[in-house]
Design a protein around this motif. Sequence first.
Motif, PDB file in Angstrom:
ATOM      1  N   LEU A  22      50.651   1.698  99.198  1.00 47.45           N
ATOM      2  CA  LEU A  22      50.997   0.734  98.145  1.00 47.45           C
ATOM      3  C   LEU A  22      49.902   0.601  97.093  1.00 47.45           C
ATOM      4  O   LEU A  22      50.037  -0.210  96.170  1.00 47.45           O
ATOM      5  CB  LEU A  22      51.259  -0.646  98.776  1.00 47.45           C
ATOM      6  N   MET A  23      48.838   1.384  97.205  1.00 44.61           N
ATOM      7  CA  MET A  23      47.717   1.218  96.290  1.00 44.61           C
ATOM      8  C   MET A  23      48.077   1.413  94.815  1.00 44.61           C
ATOM      9  O   MET A  23      47.590   0.677  93.961  1.00 44.61           O
ATOM     10  CB  MET A  23      46.568   2.131  96.703  1.00 44.61           C
ATOM     11  N   PRO A  24      48.928   2.399  94.480  1.00 39.28           N
ATOM     12  CA  PRO A  24      49.326   2.477  93.064  1.00 39.28           C
ATOM     13  C   PRO A  24      50.027   1.217  92.576  1.00 39.28           C
ATOM     14  O   PRO A  24      49.809   0.781  91.430  1.00 39.28           O
ATOM     15  CB  PRO A  24      50.272   3.696  93.044  1.00 39.28           C
ATOM     16  N   GLN A  25      50.860   0.582  93.418  1.00 38.84           N
ATOM     17  CA  GLN A  25      51.510  -0.661  93.021  1.00 38.84           C
ATOM     18  C   GLN A  25      50.502  -1.799  92.877  1.00 38.84           C
ATOM     19  O   GLN A  25      50.593  -2.619  91.950  1.00 38.84           O
ATOM     20  CB  GLN A  25      52.587  -1.045  94.042  1.00 38.84           C
ATOM     21  N   LEU A  26      49.537  -1.864  93.783  1.00 36.55           N
ATOM     22  CA  LEU A  26      48.502  -2.892  93.679  1.00 36.55           C
ATOM     23  C   LEU A  26      47.671  -2.698  92.417  1.00 36.55           C
ATOM     24  O   LEU A  26      47.353  -3.670  91.707  1.00 36.55           O
ATOM     25  CB  LEU A  26      47.590  -2.838  94.912  1.00 36.55           C
ATOM     26  N   GLY A 145      55.957   1.699 102.648  1.00 38.13           N
ATOM     27  CA  GLY A 145      56.313   2.414 101.426  1.00 38.13           C
ATOM     28  C   GLY A 145      57.785   2.309 101.105  1.00 38.13           C
ATOM     29  O   GLY A 145      58.172   2.105  99.945  1.00 38.13           O
ATOM     30  N   THR A 146      58.635   2.441 102.132  1.00 36.43           N
ATOM     31  CA  THR A 146      60.077   2.367 101.893  1.00 36.43           C
ATOM     32  C   THR A 146      60.491   0.962 101.467  1.00 36.43           C
ATOM     33  O   THR A 146      61.268   0.784 100.515  1.00 36.43           O
ATOM     34  CB  THR A 146      60.842   2.774 103.165  1.00 36.43           C
ATOM     35  N   LEU A 150      61.940  -0.743  97.571  1.00 37.11           N
ATOM     36  CA  LEU A 150      63.128  -1.580  97.396  1.00 37.11           C
ATOM     37  C   LEU A 150      62.800  -2.948  96.814  1.00 37.11           C
ATOM     38  O   LEU A 150      63.578  -3.482  96.009  1.00 37.11           O
ATOM     39  CB  LEU A 150      63.835  -1.765  98.750  1.00 37.11           C
ATOM     40  N   GLY A 151      61.645  -3.537  97.190  1.00 35.45           N
ATOM     41  CA  GLY A 151      61.379  -4.904  96.759  1.00 35.45           C
ATOM     42  C   GLY A 151      59.957  -5.198  96.340  1.00 35.45           C
ATOM     43  O   GLY A 151      59.612  -6.365  96.143  1.00 35.45           O
ATOM     44  N   GLY A 152      59.095  -4.185  96.205  1.00 31.47           N
ATOM     45  CA  GLY A 152      57.719  -4.431  95.799  1.00 31.47           C
ATOM     46  C   GLY A 152      56.761  -4.448  96.988  1.00 31.47           C
ATOM     47  O   GLY A 152      57.176  -4.463  98.149  1.00 31.47           O
ATOM     48  N   TRP A 153      55.468  -4.466  96.682  1.00 24.09           N
ATOM     49  CA  TRP A 153      54.462  -4.306  97.722  1.00 24.09           C
ATOM     50  C   TRP A 153      54.472  -5.455  98.719  1.00 24.09           C
ATOM     51  O   TRP A 153      54.147  -5.263  99.888  1.00 24.09           O
ATOM     52  CB  TRP A 153      53.073  -4.130  97.120  1.00 24.09           C
ATOM     53  N   ARG A 154      54.854  -6.658  98.288  1.00 28.12           N
ATOM     54  CA  ARG A 154      54.870  -7.796  99.217  1.00 28.12           C
ATOM     55  C   ARG A 154      55.892  -7.574 100.330  1.00 28.12           C
ATOM     56  O   ARG A 154      55.635  -7.892 101.498  1.00 28.12           O
ATOM     57  CB  ARG A 154      55.160  -9.086  98.461  1.00 28.12           C
ATOM     58  N   TRP A 155      57.036  -7.040  99.973  1.00 22.25           N
ATOM     59  CA  TRP A 155      58.038  -6.731 100.991  1.00 22.25           C
ATOM     60  C   TRP A 155      57.542  -5.638 101.929  1.00 22.25           C
ATOM     61  O   TRP A 155      57.830  -5.645 103.128  1.00 22.25           O
ATOM     62  CB  TRP A 155      59.350  -6.324 100.335  1.00 22.25           C
ATOM     63  N   GLY A 156      56.782  -4.692 101.385  1.00 20.79           N
ATOM     64  CA  GLY A 156      56.234  -3.633 102.228  1.00 20.79           C
ATOM     65  C   GLY A 156      55.276  -4.170 103.269  1.00 20.79           C
ATOM     66  O   GLY A 156      55.351  -3.819 104.452  1.00 20.79           O
TER      67      GLY A 156
END
Length: 387
Positions: A22-26, A145-146, A150-156
């Motif tokens: 999730l680092m790219p999203q963070l 990651g999956t 679908l819903g962003g890094w928090r959901w991950g």
Amino acid sequence: MVAALVTGGIATFAQLYAVQPLMPQLAAEYTVSPDRAALALSLATAGLSALLVPWSGAADWIGRARVMTAALAASTLLGLAVPFAGELWQLLALRAVQGMALGGLPAVAVAYLAEELRPADFPRAAGLYIAGTTVGGMLGRLVAGTAADLGGWRWGVAADGLLGLVALVLFAVLLPRPRGFVPRRRGGGGPGLGRRLAASLADRGLLALYAQGLFLMGGFVTVYNYLSFELLGPPFGLSQTAVSFLFAAYLAGTAGSALAARLNGWTGRHRALLLAALGVAAGAALLLLPWLAGIVAGLVLLTFAFFTAHATASGWVGHRARWRAQAAALYTLGYYLGSSLFGWIGGIVYQHAGWPGTVGYVLALVAAAAVASLALRGRPAAAQQRV
């Protein structure tokens, strides 16, 4: 017993590595550089490293099983709080404290196995436990990651917290009552924690084994931290879910961990370490290819070889050390110090030298591990007494 520790490994390492894909999203959400985003993992592994020795000392007093159960319960509660962090500093603080709690299981798991099993059964059981940690790391990355796609890094991160909760329940149900260890009591005689640590640092062979975890883990986590940045951008342009599924290469690590004992029997431990380091270097070199198939092949080879080396080195520590809990904690300390320090430095290298420079940095760390292993040639265990 092995099934319990496998589920414990899943609970620990799924949560520890939940943020890695999730680092790219963070980085995008908080508008920070890759090395700043990587602090979400580096601070967790640093927190884990900081409490490894205290966890091992606590295990000598209250027992291995109690320490592992308490650590997993605390880390799971903290992991379920991480998705609610608003600011970056809050996220990093929660991850650091969660890492401190997560250290309880890896600090004593190998020592627990060594005390509860016959010597002939221990190498295979230790390899299976390491294989369980690879399954946890893979599941954590795939699930996070999956869900994040679908819903962003928090959901991950939340999905991995729930996975950890299920694994914690299974661990508590499956773990047998200890029979091979009596908790140490104050005033009961024997050297204190400081002397046990000093003895575990006085053996050059053990220092060489600690160095394997330090350098090889530093190179390994650097690859997994920053490869996703390369694959999400041109020329590959993969989706977050597709990048996450590359972490299925961890299955190769599961195989490498399980086969390490057999390889040690064929070649001897030292040659097995050198062969594994060569495999890590070859896998890293393949990551320079501009084709996705070549990168996948390199990632599989690198992961297989790394976990072969890790299972060999950690099992060798348990076999060699007089004070098993402290030696295992020091090995794990080196392992996660490599993840925290060298993984973070890898982000700086990536930012300034790009992916080719990052691969060169990984190869240098592998070379350092190979040089350190030379101290193990023909060196017998330092002590015959095992504690």
